[in-house]
Design an enzyme around this catalytic site. Structure first.
Site, PDB file in Angstrom:
ATOM      1  N   CYS A  96      38.428  41.058  25.616  1.00 22.07           N
ATOM      2  CA  CYS A  96      37.530  40.646  24.543  1.00 22.07           C
ATOM      3  C   CYS A  96      36.844  39.343  24.952  1.00 22.07           C
ATOM      4  CB  CYS A  96      38.340  40.436  23.265  1.00 22.07           C
ATOM      5  SG  CYS A  96      37.349  39.927  21.858  1.00 22.07           S
ATOM      6  N   HIS A 138      37.693  48.647  18.158  1.00 23.05           N
ATOM      7  CA  HIS A 138      37.807  47.225  18.509  1.00 23.05           C
ATOM      8  C   HIS A 138      36.736  46.403  17.781  1.00 23.05           C
ATOM      9  CE1 HIS A 138      38.426  43.998  21.788  1.00 23.05           C
ATOM     10  NE2 HIS A 138      37.349  43.587  21.141  1.00 23.05           N
ATOM     11  N   GLU A 139      35.504  46.889  17.784  1.00 22.14           N
ATOM     12  CA  GLU A 139      34.402  46.118  17.186  1.00 22.14           C
ATOM     13  C   GLU A 139      34.492  46.084  15.662  1.00 22.14           C
ATOM     14  OE1 GLU A 139      32.840  44.259  19.139  1.00 22.14           O
ATOM     15  OE2 GLU A 139      33.393  45.300  20.963  1.00 22.14           O
ATOM     16  N   HIS A 142      36.782  43.487  14.562  1.00 22.85           N
ATOM     17  CA  HIS A 142      36.165  42.151  14.541  1.00 22.85           C
ATOM     18  C   HIS A 142      35.515  41.872  13.192  1.00 22.85           C
ATOM     19  CE1 HIS A 142      36.552  40.313  18.448  1.00 22.85           C
ATOM     20  NE2 HIS A 142      36.087  41.359  19.091  1.00 22.85           N
TER      21      HIS A 142
HETATM   22 ZN    ZN Z   1      36.327  41.775  21.084  1.00 21.32          ZN
END
Ligand code: ZN
Length: 172
Positions: A96, A138-139, A142
């Protein structure tokens, strides 16, 4: 177009929850373009969430199939939402930009279906597997203030963070 500065831990702005956009305005479109330019400026880049550049909108850009030859399919997503997760899980090594120098295996659904609004305000749906599926998960994490290291066991996370501190200590 501009290259944006990416926030890194322990910046607390990475822990905020992003807000849905009401529509994709000219401002959001230009944010998406800047995020894409920032993404392509980084090595081994697959995706970037607005939260990582300090903007609390549910916006992200993903290109999971670019190669050395050039960009692949670029997704610009507003209000992305996973509407289906496969029961099958898979482990893949994730890194990341906001946790630099850190890689760890993270378990995620092997496939997901996601809905989003594209840069022209059109509702879209993507059926993703492999790297694209991992990246979408993953995004979207966030956008909810979650980092990939949060998915590791406490022991593993501690090991990864210690390594990170070491890297920090010895870098100028
Ligand atoms: Zn990331």
């Amino acid at each position: 177009m501009a290259i944006l500065q990416i926030l890194e831990i322990p910046d607390t702005r990475l822990r905020r929850k992003a807000k849905a956009v009401t529509s994709v305005t000219e401002d959001i479109r230009s944010l998406m373009s800047d995020m894409a330019e920032t993404l392509y400026d980084c090595d081994n880049s697959v995706g970037l969430a607005a939260i990582q550049v300090g903007v609390e909108h549910r916006v992200l850009v993903i290109d999971a199939d670019q190669t050395e030859k050039g960009p692949g399919r670029l997704y610009k997503m507003a209000n992305p939402e996973i509407v289906w997760f496969s029961e099958e899980k898979t482990l893949s090594a994730e890194g990341c930009f906001s946790v630099p120098g850190c890689y760890a295996d993270v378990e995620r659904s092997a496939a997901v279906h996601a809905t989003y609004i594209d840069e022209n305000n059109q509702p879209q749906k993507v059926e993703a597997m492999g790297l694209l599926a991992a990246c979408i998960q993953h995004e979207i994490d966030h956008l909810d203030g979650i980092l990939f290291v949060d998915h590791l066991s406490p022991l593993k996370r501690e090991r990864v963070m210690k390594r990170l501190q070491k890297i920090r200590r010895f870098s100028a």
